[in-house]
Design an enzyme around this catalytic site. Structure first.
Site, PDB file in Angstrom:
ATOM      1  N   ASP A  99     -13.610 -35.403   3.422  1.00  0.00           N
ATOM      2  CA  ASP A  99     -13.287 -33.917   4.338  1.00  0.00           C
ATOM      3  C   ASP A  99     -13.996 -34.286   5.328  1.00  0.00           C
ATOM      4  O   ASP A  99     -15.365 -34.465   5.204  1.00  0.00           O
ATOM      5  CB  ASP A  99     -13.660 -32.877   3.450  1.00  0.00           C
ATOM      6  CG  ASP A  99     -12.622 -31.877   3.743  1.00  0.00           C
ATOM      7  OD1 ASP A  99     -12.331 -31.591   4.707  1.00  0.00           O
ATOM      8  OD2 ASP A  99     -12.140 -31.357   2.769  1.00  0.00           O
ATOM      9  N   ASP A 207     -10.572 -31.103   8.556  1.00  0.00           N
ATOM     10  CA  ASP A 207     -10.383 -29.637   8.453  1.00  0.00           C
ATOM     11  C   ASP A 207     -10.139 -29.151   9.694  1.00  0.00           C
ATOM     12  O   ASP A 207     -10.746 -29.189  10.793  1.00  0.00           O
ATOM     13  CB  ASP A 207     -11.876 -29.303   7.887  1.00  0.00           C
ATOM     14  CG  ASP A 207     -12.210 -27.719   7.468  1.00  0.00           C
ATOM     15  OD1 ASP A 207     -11.361 -27.350   6.370  1.00  0.00           O
ATOM     16  OD2 ASP A 207     -12.729 -26.994   8.159  1.00  0.00           O
ATOM     17  N   GLU A 262      -5.441 -30.749   8.837  1.00  0.00           N
ATOM     18  CA  GLU A 262      -5.000 -29.232   8.513  1.00  0.00           C
ATOM     19  C   GLU A 262      -4.797 -28.470   9.633  1.00  0.00           C
ATOM     20  O   GLU A 262      -5.725 -28.416  10.424  1.00  0.00           O
ATOM     21  CB  GLU A 262      -6.488 -28.805   7.561  1.00  0.00           C
ATOM     22  CG  GLU A 262      -6.038 -27.537   7.119  1.00  0.00           C
ATOM     23  CD  GLU A 262      -7.134 -26.438   6.716  1.00  0.00           C
ATOM     24  OE1 GLU A 262      -7.201 -25.650   5.717  1.00  0.00           O
ATOM     25  OE2 GLU A 262      -8.268 -26.578   7.329  1.00  0.00           O
ATOM     26  N   HIS A 336      -7.893 -25.947  -2.436  1.00  0.00           N
ATOM     27  CA  HIS A 336      -9.218 -25.245  -2.886  1.00  0.00           C
ATOM     28  C   HIS A 336      -9.122 -23.916  -2.189  1.00  0.00           C
ATOM     29  O   HIS A 336      -9.985 -23.049  -2.447  1.00  0.00           O
ATOM     30  CB  HIS A 336     -10.427 -26.020  -2.516  1.00  0.00           C
ATOM     31  CG  HIS A 336     -10.489 -26.090  -1.004  1.00  0.00           C
ATOM     32  ND1 HIS A 336      -9.754 -26.935  -0.338  1.00  0.00           N
ATOM     33  CD2 HIS A 336     -11.237 -25.570  -0.175  1.00  0.00           C
ATOM     34  CE1 HIS A 336     -10.106 -26.956   0.749  1.00  0.00           C
ATOM     35  NE2 HIS A 336     -10.905 -26.159   1.130  1.00  0.00           N
ATOM     36  N   ASP A 337      -8.266 -23.594  -1.118  1.00  0.00           N
ATOM     37  CA  ASP A 337      -8.024 -22.321  -0.547  1.00  0.00           C
ATOM     38  C   ASP A 337      -6.984 -21.426  -0.978  1.00  0.00           C
ATOM     39  O   ASP A 337      -6.599 -20.411  -0.730  1.00  0.00           O
ATOM     40  CB  ASP A 337      -7.738 -22.583   0.943  1.00  0.00           C
ATOM     41  CG  ASP A 337      -9.091 -23.016   1.656  1.00  0.00           C
ATOM     42  OD1 ASP A 337     -10.133 -23.103   1.233  1.00  0.00           O
ATOM     43  OD2 ASP A 337      -8.639 -23.770   2.458  1.00  0.00           O
TER      44      ASP A 337
HETATM   45  O1  ISL Z   1      -6.026 -20.222   3.241  1.00  0.00           O
HETATM   46  C1  ISL Z   1      -6.490 -19.647   4.389  1.00  0.00           C
HETATM   47  C2  ISL Z   1      -5.966 -18.463   5.396  1.00  0.00           C
HETATM   48  O2  ISL Z   1      -5.026 -17.703   4.560  1.00  0.00           O
HETATM   49  C3  ISL Z   1      -7.826 -20.030   4.872  1.00  0.00           C
HETATM   50  O3  ISL Z   1      -8.510 -20.414   3.807  1.00  0.00           O
HETATM   51  C4  ISL Z   1      -7.478 -21.347   5.671  1.00  0.00           C
HETATM   52  O4  ISL Z   1      -6.682 -22.272   5.169  1.00  0.00           O
HETATM   53  C5  ISL Z   1      -8.973 -22.147   6.169  1.00  0.00           C
HETATM   54  O5  ISL Z   1      -9.767 -20.984   6.128  1.00  0.00           O
HETATM   55  C6  ISL Z   1      -8.927 -23.220   7.149  1.00  0.00           C
HETATM   56  O6  ISL Z   1      -9.486 -23.988   5.825  1.00  0.00           O
HETATM   57  C7  ISL Z   1     -10.604 -24.757   5.960  1.00  0.00           C
HETATM   58  O7  ISL Z   1     -11.439 -24.652   6.773  1.00  0.00           O
HETATM   59  C8  ISL Z   1     -12.376 -23.565   6.396  1.00  0.00           C
HETATM   60  C9  ISL Z   1     -12.979 -23.780   4.866  1.00  0.00           C
HETATM   61  O8  ISL Z   1     -13.360 -22.283   4.291  1.00  0.00           O
HETATM   62  C10 ISL Z   1     -11.808 -24.011   4.132  1.00  0.00           C
HETATM   63  O9  ISL Z   1     -12.012 -24.192   2.792  1.00  0.00           O
HETATM   64  C11 ISL Z   1     -11.089 -24.946   4.541  1.00  0.00           C
HETATM   65  O10 ISL Z   1     -10.198 -25.784   3.945  1.00  0.00           O
HETATM   66  C12 ISL Z   1     -13.610 -23.407   7.142  1.00  0.00           C
HETATM   67  O11 ISL Z   1     -14.148 -24.886   7.438  1.00  0.00           O
END
Ligand code: ISL
Ligand code: CA
Length: 561
Positions: A99, A207, A262, A336-337
């Site tokens: 990541d 990310d 992402e 994971h989100d």
């Molecule tokens: O799902 C989301 C919005 O509805 C958010 O979690 C979004 O996908 C996100 O925050 C972006 O994700 C990534 O960066 C973040 C981290 O908290 C997430 O876990 C990661 O996947 C900041 O690094």
């Protein structure tokens, strides 16, 4: 047809290390724990692991706030243990995709500690610093340089008294955004990437890479219900593709790797550039359109959400067809989100959990693109019956639900239900390995609550039964490995307005595949295109075949003969 690449026929398995497997009883998953379970992933048939961050971090956002890109988080183990894991994975034919979190660092990263120490520090320009609004005093309400909101609630700006300026943080205030317009920042990131690639990692999941270039002058965005402009809507700047091409030229093109960016809120036009088939930027991207189809438009993620199948189908179809001929697609239900797919789009009751998990697997894995499986999805893990905020660790749920209550957008009494439907912690409850205490995840006290259904939803049971969700995923993955039609066939959605059935056809030359999925708990009459009436069923989640009917949560695929 596009030039074939190994990562187009790969299946990626995502590990969230904190919740995967604890080897030393401290209640936190770790790297030796992952090493121990590699055979489980190899057996499933995945050939790439996306490893959520394992770098040194103060854990404000569970590792997505990195304080040293070239060190391992103490709780997860050592660099030697990482190297052992990497070597074992490679022996099993599994690549490790790291990541890469470079939109921001932790505020405890040495670059930021330097940067904030004085305005003329050589690292000052590694981050984005601005004066308070004209005529206003730093720290007073409304003095922020613009109206951007943080993904985790509140303003995206934090005032720093030492130098009298604000710094930008699109995520928590412990995650200051890097200034990619500074060529030194880009060189630092590129050399760090080379360091990992030279070690033998197989690629990067990047990310929020869509946010690295900020628009000139950082103009205000359109405010939402919260009063702030959306963090994902306002921060895409003009140099994004230029920086990605530079990264590709200087780093990625020198290695044979898998890359996925992402990109929340990405447009089709942008996406075609990110993942262009000429290979000048990234291999593929994560879009989020299908992840918001169940949100209430007023409250967004943190309101009462509900499946809307026509919208979900339209979103999937948009990316299947919109990228065709331009760019490579990625496929996912879970990460994971996100809450657990079986609870969100399927049915997690005892009666239908396994059937509907297999149905969702069928629907996704037979589409065009590289599929991602999130840990536990392959055994049909479900959302957790949270009692309330006290049980929640996730910074996004905690901050945003609080904000929504304050703004009168949600009712306090709905909080447990909202958490159960949408909290990111649903994905983060520990992996359920067996039916022993703490689901076999740890011998100590788990860092986050274990879902009580581990007594019957667990990997031990699923790997021992040949009618389990795991066995079914294994079959889906092996079908992909042996079928060019599944990997490369084009996609046509059938019956877009049907709110109960998701069906489509894949085509490659003369070969055609018909896929039908019932998203409801009742029987539905099925009108199968004539050419498939004498076709061969290659997979299905009911044992015996039935023509012209889809039973509750039934899914199958038929190849023309
Ligand atoms: O799902 C989301 C919005 O509805 C958010 O979690 C979004 O996908 C996100 O925050 C972006 O994700 C990534 O960066 C973040 C981290 O908290 C997430 O876990 C990661 O996947 C900041 O690094
Ligand atoms: Ca541990």
């Amino acid at each position: 047809m596009e030039n074939k690449k190994w990562w187009q026929s790969s299946v990626v398995y995502q590990i969230y290390p904190r919740s995967f497997n604890d080897s030393n009883g401290d209640g936190i998953g770790d790297i030796p724990g992952i090493t121990e379970r590699l055979p489980y992933i190899a057996e499933l048939g995945a050939d790439v692991i996306w490893l959520s961050p394992v770098y040194a971090s103060p854990n404000d956002d569970n590792g997505y706030d990195i304080s040293d890109y070239q060190a391992i988080m103490t709780e997860f183990g050592t660099m030697e243990e990482f190297d052992i894991m990497l070597a074992k994975a490679n022996e099993l034919g599994i690549k490790i995709m790291m990541d890469l979190v470079v939109n921001h660092t932790s505020d405890e990263h040495k670059w930021f500690l330097e940067s904030k120490s004085s305005k003329d520090n050589p690292y000052r320009d590694y981050y984005i610093w601005r004066d308070p609004k004209e005529g206003m005093k730093g720290g007073e309400p409304g003095a922020e340089p613009n109206n951007w909101g943080s993904c985790f609630g509140g303003s995206a700006w934090e005032y720093d008294k030492t130098t009298g300026q604000y710094y930008l943080h699109l995520f928590s205030k412990k995650q200051p955004d890097l200034n990619w317009d500074n060529p030194k920042v880009r060189e630092e990131v590129f050399s760090m990437m080379r360091w990992w690639l030279d070690k033998g990692v197989g690629g990067f999941r990047m990310d929020v890479i869509s946010l690295i270039s900020k628009p000139e002058g950082l103009p205000d965005g359109i405010p939402m219900g919260t009063g702030y402009a959306s963090w994902e809507g306002c921060a895409t700047g003009p140099h994004l593709h230029e920086y990605l091409r530079e990264m590709n030229e200087k780093v990625l093109s020198k290695y044979d790797v898998i890359t996925v960016g992402e990109c929340p809120g990405v447009s089709m036009e942008e996406a075609r550039q990110y993942a262009n088939l000429q290979g000048t930027e990234l291999n593929m991207l994560f879009q989020f359109e299908h992840m918001v189809t169940d949100h209430d438009p007023k409250t967004g993620r943190y309101g009462i959400s509900k499946l809307n199948l026509p919208r979900l189908k339209a979103a999937m179809n948009n990316w299947e067809t919109g990228l065709e001929g331009y760019a490579w697609n990625s496929l996912y239900w879970d990460n994971h989100d996100q809450p657990r797919a079986v609870s969100r789009f399927g049915n997690d009751s005892k009666k239908y959990r396994e059937l509907s998990a297999k149905m969702l697997g069928t629907c996704l894995h037979l589409m065009k693109g590289t599929p991602y499986v999130y840990q536990g999805e392959e055994i049909g893990m479900t959302n957790c019956p949270w009692n309330g905020m006290d049980e929640i660790n996730d910074i996004e749920s905690r901050n945003n639900i609080k904000q929504n209550i304050e703004k009168g957008l949600v009712n306090e009494k709905d909080v447990p239900e909202i958490l159960r439907l949408q909290s990111r912690d649903n994905a983060r409850t520990p992996m359920q390995w067996d039916d022993s205490k703490n689901a076999g995840f740890t011998t100590g006290t788990p860092w986050l609550r274990i879902n009580p259904d581990y007594t019957y939803v667990n990997a031990k049971d699923a790997t021992e039964r040949d009618d389990s969700v795991y066995a079914y995923y294994k079959k889906l993955i092996s079908l992909r490995k042996s079928s060019e039609l599944i990997v490369y066939g084009d996609f046509k959605l059938l019956d877009p307005d049907n709110a109960e059935v998701f069906s489509y056809i894949r085509t490659l030359g003369d070969e055609r595949l018909f896929v039908a999925c019932n998203f409801t708990d009742h029987e539905i009459e099925l009108s199968m295109p004539g050419e498939f009436e004498n076709g061969v069923r290659i997979i299905g989640n009911y044992e015996n075949e039935m023509k012209n009917t889809l039973r509750p949560y039934e899914a199958f695929a038929i190849k023309n003969s």
